[in-house]
Design an enzyme around this catalytic site. Structure first.
Site, PDB file in Angstrom:
ATOM      1  N   LYS A  16      38.562  26.361  26.388  1.00  0.00           N
ATOM      2  CA  LYS A  16      37.380  26.791  26.763  1.00  0.00           C
ATOM      3  C   LYS A  16      36.479  25.610  26.841  1.00  0.00           C
ATOM      4  O   LYS A  16      35.518  25.524  27.469  1.00  0.00           O
ATOM      5  CB  LYS A  16      37.036  28.082  25.895  1.00  0.00           C
ATOM      6  N   ARG A  91      32.390  37.728  21.363  1.00  0.00           N
ATOM      7  CA  ARG A  91      33.488  37.936  20.718  1.00  0.00           C
ATOM      8  C   ARG A  91      34.095  39.034  19.972  1.00  0.00           C
ATOM      9  O   ARG A  91      35.272  39.281  19.676  1.00  0.00           O
ATOM     10  CB  ARG A  91      33.731  36.779  19.140  1.00  0.00           C
ATOM     11  N   ARG A 130      43.931  18.486  17.364  1.00  0.00           N
ATOM     12  CA  ARG A 130      42.665  18.390  17.849  1.00  0.00           C
ATOM     13  C   ARG A 130      41.876  17.583  16.878  1.00  0.00           C
ATOM     14  O   ARG A 130      41.734  17.870  15.510  1.00  0.00           O
ATOM     15  CB  ARG A 130      41.992  19.642  18.126  1.00  0.00           C
ATOM     16  N   ARG A 164      38.170  19.524  12.311  1.00  0.00           N
ATOM     17  CA  ARG A 164      37.360  20.505  11.939  1.00  0.00           C
ATOM     18  C   ARG A 164      37.877  21.527  11.058  1.00  0.00           C
ATOM     19  O   ARG A 164      38.845  21.876  10.994  1.00  0.00           O
ATOM     20  CB  ARG A 164      36.973  21.328  13.424  1.00  0.00           C
ATOM     21  N   ARG A 175      42.293  32.630  12.344  1.00  0.00           N
ATOM     22  CA  ARG A 175      41.649  32.611  13.501  1.00  0.00           C
ATOM     23  C   ARG A 175      42.315  33.443  14.653  1.00  0.00           C
ATOM     24  O   ARG A 175      41.592  34.216  15.433  1.00  0.00           O
ATOM     25  CB  ARG A 175      41.267  31.168  13.911  1.00  0.00           C
TER      26      ARG A 175
END
Length: 227
Positions: A16, A91, A130, A164, A175
């Site tokens: 996204k 969300r 990532r 992160r 998550r």
């Protein structure tokens, strides 16, 4: 279309953020990534940041009241008058209902909700590699798919690349569980309203971008035929 108001929906690691940045550049619209806004607030030590920090450190969703207030302010800014791109909001169903109420109040409509679909095994592969720029969290890389020119250094501003907090292995599972429980119901919510559009996110970023552009072009043609 008089306005282009988009919501990007999908699980963590679906791309996204990458697509949001590309759409921002292509259409010259403000891109509101809720996670970036909150992380900036945490770093700056603002009231919202302090409130959100404890939830983010656990990988939990930040309470609706905090998020809704931040987004509502952004949508009323001049830069969003011709449209906007939302990533990470809504969300939950209460957030979606709050957004719908705010859009009604502003006499505006959501143009499309773009669901970027990606299998869970691919998500785990993506999140594991990532890296995010310490100076600017919107600068995102991947060790396998989109590596920086220099190891651990952002190509854009030279910031250190870090994992992160919510991309650490112990939080990724939480998550994904949070997404399944609280965010997936939005698929039915927006499908019932006829504005949900699915895009296969398992392809390369360039291919996904092309598919989103094709979708928006189709919506524009349909809009013109109705006028």
């Amino acid at each position: 279309m008089p306005e282009l108001n988009l919501i990007l929906l999908g699980p963590p690691g679906s791309g996204k953020g990458t697509q949001g940045e590309r759409l921002q550049e292509d259409f010259r619209l403000p891109y509101y990534a809720t996670g970036d806004i909150l992380r900036a607030a945490v770093k700056e030590g603002t009231e919202v940041g302090t409130e959100a920090k404890e939830y983010m450190e656990r990988g939990d969703l930040v309470p609706d009241g905090v998020i809704i207030g931040v987004i509502a302010e952004r949508l009323q800014e001049e830069e969003a008058s011709d449209g906007f791109i939302l990533d990470g909001f809504p969300r939950t169903l209460p957030q979606a209902e709050a957004l719908a109420a705010k859009m009604d109040e502003l006499r505006r409509e959501i143009t499309a909700v773009v669901l970027i679909d990606v299998p869970e095994d691919e998500i785990l592969r993506r999140l594991g590699g990532r890296r995010t720029c310490e100076k600017n969290p919107s600068h995102i890389y991947h060790l396998e798919f989109d590596p920086p020119e220099k190891d651990e250094v952002c190509d854009i501003d030279g910031g250190k690349l870090v994992v992160r907090d919510d991309d650490k292995p112990e939080l990724i599972k939480n998550r994904l569980e949070q997404y399944r429980k609280k965010t997936e119901p939005l698929i039915d919510y927006y499908e019932e309203r006829g504005i949900l559009h699915r895009v296969d996110g398992a392809h390369s970023p360039d291919e996904v971008e092309e598919r989103i552009h094709a979708l928006l072009a189709t919506l524009r043609r349909e809009e013109e035929m109705e006028i």
